[in-house]
Write a protein that holds these residues in place. Structure first.
Motif, PDB file in Angstrom:
ATOM      1  N   ARG A  61       1.182   5.641  10.846  1.00 31.27           N
ATOM      2  CA  ARG A  61       1.234   5.737   9.381  1.00 31.27           C
ATOM      3  C   ARG A  61       2.674   5.909   8.906  1.00 31.27           C
ATOM      4  NH1 ARG A  61      -3.383   8.922  10.098  1.00 31.27           N
ATOM      5  NH2 ARG A  61      -2.163  10.836   9.981  1.00 31.27           N
ATOM      6  N   ARG A  62       3.434   6.735   9.614  1.00 28.30           N
ATOM      7  CA  ARG A  62       4.830   6.950   9.259  1.00 28.30           C
ATOM      8  C   ARG A  62       5.617   5.651   9.372  1.00 28.30           C
ATOM      9  NH1 ARG A  62       6.858  10.555  13.278  1.00 28.30           N
ATOM     10  NH2 ARG A  62       5.002  11.693  12.710  1.00 28.30           N
ATOM     11  N   GLU A  63       5.372   4.880  10.434  1.00 26.49           N
ATOM     12  CA  GLU A  63       6.075   3.609  10.608  1.00 26.49           C
ATOM     13  C   GLU A  63       5.728   2.633   9.490  1.00 26.49           C
ATOM     14  OE1 GLU A  63       4.934   2.411  14.496  1.00 26.49           O
ATOM     15  OE2 GLU A  63       6.328   3.775  15.488  1.00 26.49           O
ATOM     16  N   TRP A  64       4.454   2.558   9.117  1.00 30.64           N
ATOM     17  CA  TRP A  64       4.056   1.664   8.029  1.00 30.64           C
ATOM     18  C   TRP A  64       4.681   2.097   6.705  1.00 30.64           C
ATOM     19  CZ3 TRP A  64       2.530  -3.049   8.055  1.00 30.64           C
ATOM     20  CH2 TRP A  64       1.826  -3.544   9.137  1.00 30.64           C
ATOM     21  N   MET A  65       4.687   3.407   6.457  1.00 33.19           N
ATOM     22  CA  MET A  65       5.283   3.892   5.210  1.00 33.19           C
ATOM     23  C   MET A  65       6.777   3.572   5.164  1.00 33.19           C
ATOM     24  SD  MET A  65       3.082   5.056   3.190  1.00 33.19           S
ATOM     25  CE  MET A  65       4.158   5.848   2.028  1.00 33.19           C
ATOM     26  N   LEU A  66       7.480   3.754   6.283  1.00 38.90           N
ATOM     27  CA  LEU A  66       8.903   3.420   6.300  1.00 38.90           C
ATOM     28  C   LEU A  66       9.133   1.924   6.102  1.00 38.90           C
ATOM     29  CD1 LEU A  66      10.232   5.728   9.149  1.00 38.90           C
ATOM     30  CD2 LEU A  66      10.726   5.885   6.712  1.00 38.90           C
ATOM     31  N   THR A  67       8.266   1.099   6.652  1.00 37.68           N
ATOM     32  CA  THR A  67       8.381  -0.346   6.466  1.00 37.68           C
ATOM     33  C   THR A  67       8.185  -0.721   5.001  1.00 37.68           C
ATOM     34  OG1 THR A  67       7.571  -0.740   8.706  1.00 37.68           O
ATOM     35  CG2 THR A  67       7.432  -2.578   7.156  1.00 37.68           C
ATOM     36  N   ILE A  68       7.157  -0.169   4.382  1.00 37.41           N
ATOM     37  CA  ILE A  68       6.872  -0.473   2.978  1.00 37.41           C
ATOM     38  C   ILE A  68       7.995   0.031   2.076  1.00 37.41           C
ATOM     39  CG2 ILE A  68       5.309   0.085   1.065  1.00 37.41           C
ATOM     40  CD1 ILE A  68       3.031   0.012   3.187  1.00 37.41           C
ATOM     41  N   VAL A  69       8.457   1.257   2.323  1.00 39.02           N
ATOM     42  CA  VAL A  69       9.556   1.805   1.520  1.00 39.02           C
ATOM     43  C   VAL A  69      10.813   0.958   1.706  1.00 39.02           C
ATOM     44  CG1 VAL A  69      11.120   3.788   1.318  1.00 39.02           C
ATOM     45  CG2 VAL A  69       8.662   4.146   1.408  1.00 39.02           C
ATOM     46  N   GLY A  70      11.072   0.507   2.928  1.00 36.64           N
ATOM     47  CA  GLY A  70      12.236  -0.339   3.184  1.00 36.64           C
ATOM     48  C   GLY A  70      12.154  -1.658   2.452  1.00 36.64           C
ATOM     49  N   LEU A  71      10.968  -2.272   2.448  1.00 37.56           N
ATOM     50  CA  LEU A  71      10.798  -3.539   1.733  1.00 37.56           C
ATOM     51  C   LEU A  71      10.984  -3.363   0.227  1.00 37.56           C
ATOM     52  CD1 LEU A  71       7.767  -5.060   3.652  1.00 37.56           C
ATOM     53  CD2 LEU A  71      10.117  -5.913   3.624  1.00 37.56           C
TER      54      LEU A  71
END
Length: 89
Positions: A61-71
């Motif tokens: 979940r943390r990895e997905w959140m960081l990916t979305i925030v980065g995008l």
């Protein structure tokens, strides 16, 4: 690629490292036999693997959140840059 041999190898490696650490701490085989050291190492390895297994969904979940925030951050930064480049062209 089959992941089962990798998990087995990792578990065995971790168990060996724990057993080696126990044996370095208590070198006298009269205090703890090799069998006892092996059993302790397997129990510790099982606890470590269980803790890691429980933490995996949180990490994903943390990895997905960081990916979305980065995008989103990339899009928010690129829009003003694109407008600025168009204005100077």
């Amino acid at each position: 690629m089959d992941i089962v041999p990798l998990i087995t190898w990792t578990s065995q490696y971790l168990s060996d490292r724990v057993a080696r650490s126990i044996r370095e701490t208590i070198p006298d085989p009269r205090v703890l036999s090799n069998w006892q050291v092996s059993q302790i190492a397997q129990a510790v390895t099982a606890q470590i693997e269980e803790a890691a297994r429980l933490d995996r969904p949180r990490q994903r979940r943390r990895e997905w959140m960081l990916t979305i925030v980065g995008l989103i951050a990339g899009a928010l930064i690129s829009i003003p840059i694109g407008i600025w480049i168009n204005s100077i062209s």
